[in-house]
Each structure stands twice: as structure tokens, then as C-alpha cells.
Design an enzyme around this catalytic site. Structure first.
Site, PDB file in Angstrom:
ATOM      1  N   LEU A 119       0.817  -1.214   0.000  1.00 25.78           N
ATOM      2  CA  LEU A 119       0.000   0.000   0.000  1.00 25.78           C
ATOM      3  C   LEU A 119       0.849   1.261   0.000  1.00 25.78           C
ATOM      4  CD1 LEU A 119      -2.680  -1.117   2.639  1.00 25.78           C
ATOM      5  CD2 LEU A 119      -2.740  -1.389   0.145  1.00 25.78           C
ATOM      6  N   GLY A 161      -9.403   3.209  -7.736  1.00 23.98           N
ATOM      7  CA  GLY A 161      -8.598   4.344  -8.175  1.00 23.98           C
ATOM      8  C   GLY A 161      -8.699   4.556  -9.685  1.00 23.98           C
ATOM      9  N   GLN A 162      -8.726   5.814 -10.069  1.00 21.34           N
ATOM     10  CA  GLN A 162      -8.744   6.154 -11.505  1.00 21.34           C
ATOM     11  C   GLN A 162      -7.474   5.704 -12.218  1.00 21.34           C
ATOM     12  OE1 GLN A 162      -9.371  10.389 -12.645  1.00 21.34           O
ATOM     13  NE2 GLN A 162      -8.123   9.837 -14.427  1.00 21.34           N
ATOM     14  N   LYS A 163      -6.411   5.481 -11.463  1.00 21.35           N
ATOM     15  CA  LYS A 163      -5.135   5.019 -12.036  1.00 21.35           C
ATOM     16  C   LYS A 163      -5.361   3.810 -12.950  1.00 21.35           C
ATOM     17  CE  LYS A 163      -0.659   3.800 -12.093  1.00 21.35           C
ATOM     18  NZ  LYS A 163      -0.799   2.373 -12.191  1.00 21.35           N
ATOM     19  N   HIS A 198      -3.485   4.212  -2.210  1.00 21.52           N
ATOM     20  CA  HIS A 198      -4.442   3.352  -1.491  1.00 21.52           C
ATOM     21  C   HIS A 198      -5.009   4.083  -0.274  1.00 21.52           C
ATOM     22  CE1 HIS A 198      -1.744   0.216  -3.402  1.00 21.52           C
ATOM     23  NE2 HIS A 198      -2.925  -0.192  -3.803  1.00 21.52           N
ATOM     24  N   MET A 237       1.326   7.087  -8.611  1.00 18.73           N
ATOM     25  CA  MET A 237       1.750   6.108  -7.600  1.00 18.73           C
ATOM     26  C   MET A 237       1.285   4.715  -8.007  1.00 18.73           C
ATOM     27  SD  MET A 237       1.744   7.683  -3.928  1.00 18.73           S
ATOM     28  CE  MET A 237       2.793   9.080  -3.632  1.00 18.73           C
ATOM     29  N   SER A 272       2.235   0.336  -6.924  1.00 18.37           N
ATOM     30  CA  SER A 272       3.066  -0.621  -6.169  1.00 18.37           C
ATOM     31  C   SER A 272       4.242  -1.074  -7.027  1.00 18.37           C
ATOM     32  CB  SER A 272       2.229  -1.830  -5.757  1.00 18.37           C
ATOM     33  OG  SER A 272       1.092  -1.396  -5.048  1.00 18.37           O
TER      34      SER A 272
END
Ligand code: PAF
Length: 297
Positions: free
Chosen positions: A33, A147-149, A37, A184, A186
């Protein structure tokens, strides 16, 4: 915060919360995370009385040649981040709990799920949709925050909710970026210092194309070419796709029209690390920029 390993226990807890009249919001994650997150967890806390986060690296969304085994994992750090961002229950099942030996059901997807990520990672969204449906059943949420990511994933999940009639509101929270603009993820941990610097080209390409649209560019192929050209200024990049399309359907018209919501989607390798990023932009309703074919008449 309580860590839950078994679906049966998660069921009882979720049922008890619902019976007490409280609302549940979930944040599905694969762990490792970061602040992105954390922002989803905070959003979940604004929406509901109880926040449940799932922490599960889902094998069915990785192809055999992908990074399931080496996907970064750090349970202790994840537990601290989840708890300090308002998560009351961390659902962290073993693989065998979610996919026992006699597991035989995977969802089938069509439409927008087959494009872009779906074309480059053919089994990916099937795995995502199946595990997300299982999480919905395990945690009985009123809200689920994503998330829009992972923009295309959010479309796949909204479609899943519509098609299978889940009574759940899907909430999409904005991408959280490092100060220099890198989205961002992981997977950013895989990047060497040099690759990390070069990876900025993704957000730069999105900004360049967004500026072009703001300055009146409406021709999809030109917008795509602007992104490709910007990305290629980094010689070691390998582009899977860099494309503009309708934000709701992922259709690819020749020109974008007044009022249309557009998403710019990029997936590219920096070294061995595959990165994705996106940006949303709307064409003004009162668009006084004439499409090129009127100008050229
Ligand atoms: O976005 C992710 O981290 C994963 O795809 C999800 C939604 C948790 C499903 O495994």
C-alpha cells in the site's frame, strides 16, 4: 483493526454490520500500500460507517509470464497503513480460500474489456472481475472505492455491477501522484533510479496531449501521435498503447465532438516494468473550435 482470513467469518461480520443499520465501504487492493491506497481508504471512510479493505494478490489476473510471484508484498506495513487510514477489517485470505481445488467458475467479459489492457493482457480482466465479484459477495458492501489510475478496470467493474445487478455504488477516486507527476503504483518499486526518472515521460505525454486538446485539437490520430512522439523521446521506452478514446465506451472516433468525455490511456514498459497512466478531459459543450474537415473545406 481486525484481520480476517476466512470468507465465512467475513460473511458473519458483514451481515452483523448490515443488521445494525451501518453502511459498509470496501477498498479492494493487492497490498504494498502507498498514498494512493490511503486516499481510497479515506474516501471509503467518508462514504460509510465501516471500511473493509481486501489485501490479496490475485493469481488469476496475472498471465503465466507476468509478475505474480515477485509482486511486492509487505503485510506488516500494509496493516499499519490500512489501520491508520480508518480500515476496521482487513480481509486477507490465502489463495486456497478464494480458489479452492474444486474452483471452476470464471466470469466471461466482452466489449470494452477486450480493448487496450484487454488486448495486451487477454486474461487479466476476467481475473479482476471474478475476484472483485467474490469480494463483493464476501464483504457485502454498499460502496466500493477504486482508483482512476486503473481507468479501464473501473469501466470493467462498473459493467460488472450493471450486468450482474450488484446493489453496490462504485466510487472512483483520483490518481495520486508523486510531486514530480509520476502516478503512484506498487510496481514503481521495480524501477531503477534511471528508469524512475524516465518514467516521468508518461505523465508528460498525457499533459502534452491534454494541452493540445485544450488548445483545440480534436483529431484522434493527431492526439495519439502527440503522445507517441513525446513518449519516444525516451529511447528505452516500449509502448504497448498510447491512445485517446471515448471515456465511457473506449470507442475511437475520428474526431472528438462537443461535450464528449475523452480519456487518454498509456501503457508502456520502462525496462522490465510495465507502467500505465491516464488522463480525463472533456470537450466543451460550446466548442467553438471547428473540426479540421470544416477548416479545410
Ligand atoms: O486494482 C487492483 O489492485 C486489483 O486489480 C484488484 C481490484 C484489487 C483486484 O485484484
Amino acid at each position: 483493526m481486525k484481520v480476517i482470513k476466512k470468507i465465512s467469518e467475513m460473511h458473519s461480520i458483514a451481515e452483523e454490520i448490515r443488521l445494525s443499520g451501518r453502511k459498509i465501504a470496501i477498498v479492494p487492493t493487492m497490498g504494498y500500500l502507498h498514498r494512493g491506497h490511503a486516499s481510497l481508504m479515506k474516501k471509503a471512510g467518508e462514504l460509510a460507517d465501516v471500511v473493509i479493505s481486501t489485501l490479496f494478490v490475485n493469481p488469476t489476473q496475472f498471465a503465466p509470464n507476468e509478475d505474480f510471484e515477485k509482486y511486492p508484498r509487505d503485510f506488516d506495513s500494509d496493516a499499519i497503513i490500512a489501520e491508520s487510514n480508518g480500515v476496521s477489517y482487513l480481509f486477507n485470505p490465502e489463495v486456497k480460500e478464494m480458489y479452492p481445488d474444486n474452483f471452476n467458475t470464471m466470469l466471461g467479459l466482452s466489449g470494452a474489456a477486450k480493448k487496450f489492457e484487454g488486448a495486451f493482457r487477454p486474461s487479466h480482466f476476467q481475473g479482476v472481475a471474478t475476484i472483485v465479484a467474490k469480494f463483493f459477495n464476501a464483504t457485502k458492501p454498499h460502496y466500493a472505492v477504486f482508483g482512476q489510475k486503473d481507468y479501464q478496470q473501473t469501466l470493467v467493474i462498473k459493467q460488472l455491477v450493471r450486468d450482474l445487478n450488484f446493489d453496490i455504488k462504485i466510487v472512483i477516486a483520483p490518481t495520486v501522484r508523486e510531486d514530480d507527476g509520476l502516478a503512484m503504483s506498487s510496481r514503481n518499486v521495480y524501477l531503477s533510479a534511471e528508469e524512475r526518472a524516465s518514467a516521468l515521460i508518461l505523465s508528460h505525454a498525457l499533459t502534452t496531449a491534454t494541452n493540445a486538446i485544450e488548445n483545440g485539437e480534436r483529431v484522434r490520430k493527431i492526439i495519439n501521435a502527440i503522445m507517441h512522439q513525446t513518449l519516444r523521446s525516451v529511447p528505452q521506452i516500449r509502448i504497448d498503447y498510447a491512445s485517446s478514446c471515448d471515456a465511457d465506451t473506449l470507442d475511437e472516433p475520428d474526431d472528438f465532438l462537443p461535450g464528449q468525455h475523452v480519456v487518454l490511456l498509456i501503457a508502456a514498459y520502462m525496462g522490465k516494468t510495465r507502467l500505465i497512466d491516464n488522463a480525463l478531459i472533456s470537450i466543451p459543450e460550446q466548442d467553438n473550435i471547428k473540426p479540421y474537415y470544416f477548416v479545410n473545406q
